[in-house]
Design an enzyme around this catalytic site. Structure first.
Site, mmCIF file in Angstrom:
data_model
loop_
_atom_site.group_PDB
_atom_site.id
_atom_site.type_symbol
_atom_site.label_atom_id
_atom_site.label_comp_id
_atom_site.label_asym_id
_atom_site.label_seq_id
_atom_site.Cartn_x
_atom_site.Cartn_y
_atom_site.Cartn_z
ATOM 1 N N SER A 132 0.875 -1.170 0.000
ATOM 2 C CA SER A 132 0.000 0.000 0.000
ATOM 3 C C SER A 132 0.906 1.212 0.000
ATOM 4 O O SER A 132 2.052 1.146 0.474
ATOM 5 C CB SER A 132 -0.878 0.034 1.258
ATOM 6 O OG SER A 132 -1.534 1.282 1.384
ATOM 7 N N TYR A 145 -2.930 -0.745 10.479
ATOM 8 C CA TYR A 145 -2.750 -0.871 9.032
ATOM 9 C C TYR A 145 -1.477 -0.174 8.589
ATOM 10 O O TYR A 145 -0.661 -0.746 7.854
ATOM 11 C CB TYR A 145 -3.961 -0.273 8.317
ATOM 12 C CG TYR A 145 -3.947 -0.454 6.819
ATOM 13 C CD1 TYR A 145 -4.404 -1.631 6.241
ATOM 14 C CD2 TYR A 145 -3.491 0.556 5.975
ATOM 15 C CE1 TYR A 145 -4.401 -1.807 4.870
ATOM 16 C CE2 TYR A 145 -3.490 0.389 4.598
ATOM 17 C CZ TYR A 145 -3.936 -0.794 4.047
ATOM 18 O OH TYR A 145 -3.930 -0.958 2.688
ATOM 19 N N LYS A 149 1.698 -2.293 7.160
ATOM 20 C CA LYS A 149 2.068 -2.133 5.760
ATOM 21 C C LYS A 149 3.507 -1.621 5.627
ATOM 22 O O LYS A 149 4.214 -1.999 4.678
ATOM 23 C CB LYS A 149 1.090 -1.196 5.054
ATOM 24 C CG LYS A 149 -0.294 -1.806 4.860
ATOM 25 C CD LYS A 149 -0.254 -3.075 4.002
ATOM 26 C CE LYS A 149 -1.634 -3.595 3.686
ATOM 27 N NZ LYS A 149 -1.632 -4.798 2.816
#
Length: 261
Positions: A132, A145, A149
């Site tokens: 991402s 998150y 990531k």
């Protein structure tokens, strides 16, 4: 060009689009996802083998790869695509953190443990990680998150630095907003994630397909992410100040209860 692949998180979104793109090119596929019913539909449509299960666990990854090798004979490319968000900050529980780390990072580690020895023996292989832009920049509103990531990118970098001279190619797909269920459920973050435009899963899949012809590490469906990353590295304090201004805008959209969370 290789012609066998495993794609995780393939029941919808980016994973389904990648599997569909490969199927159109005649690749032999094994697809995996937690959603067994949706995965079965995808597998039937693409002529792939469905292996439902939890690929964030060691047992799940082992079962997937044992089945894939039995079905395909070899795995040329492993698309580590499955990922989750939490939309939580300091209020994220230990269970939230564990789930994000297992799915977004350790699933890649567990797959690599099994794949790399086979690839070294075979003379090569390719791991493509759906990370991402959050793994290069940050993700306001979702601490697990963002952190996981970043870790996914870091692990992919380590693998590339360690094994590229032995025929193993590692690549990291790092889009910003993508038109998926995760984006639809992102609440006030949706405007932030789409400020440069949201790309379709098919656009991400096309970028991934084109990347298979080479060995460039970063696959950037949003090319501007390269400039953002360079700005962040060159001027970290200015970058963080800018991100904080965006956070202040997000704070203005919150309800009183959310502000107290």
């Amino acid at each position: 060009m290789p012609d066998t692949a495993v794609v995780t998180g393939a029941a919808r979104g980016i994973g389904r689009a990648i599997a569909s793109r490969l199927a159109r090119e005649g690749w032999r596929l094994v697809v995996a996802d937690l959603d067994a019913a949706a995965l079965a539909e995808v597998a039937e449509e693409l002529g792939a083998l469905a292996v439902p299960g939890d690929t964030s666990t060691d047992a799940g990854v082992r079962h997937l790869l044992e089945t894939a090798y039995a079905q395909l004979g070899r795995v040329d490319v492993f698309f580590a695509n499955a990922g989750i968000g939490t939309l939580a900050g300091l209020d994220a529980s230990d269970a939230d953190w564990a789930r994000a780390l297992d799915t977004n990072v350790l699933a890649h580690v567990r797959a690599a443990r099994l794949l790399v020895p086979r690839w070294l023996e075979a003379g090569g292989g390719r791991l493509v990680v759906t990370a991402s832009a959050a793994g290069l920049l940050t993700m306001l509103g979702d601490a697990p998150y963002s952190v996981s990531k970043h870790a996914a990118v870091a692990f992919a970098e380590w693998l590339s630095a360690t094994y590229r001279h032995r025929g193993i190619v590692v690549q990291a797909i790092c889009p910003q907003g993508v038109q998926t269920r995760m984006l639809e459920e992102s609440g006030p973050l949706q405007e932030l994630l789409t400020r440069d435009r949201a790309v379709s899963p098919d656009e991400v899949a096309e970028a991934a397909w084109q990347a298979l012809a080479g060995d460039e590490f970063y696959v950037l469906p949003h090319p501007e992410v390269r400039d953002y990353s360079a700005q962040r590295a060159a001027h970290p304090d200015a970058w963080l100040a800018g991100m904080n201004r965006l956070q202040q805008k997000l704070d203005q959209t919150r309800t009183p209860n959310e502000e107290n969370a």
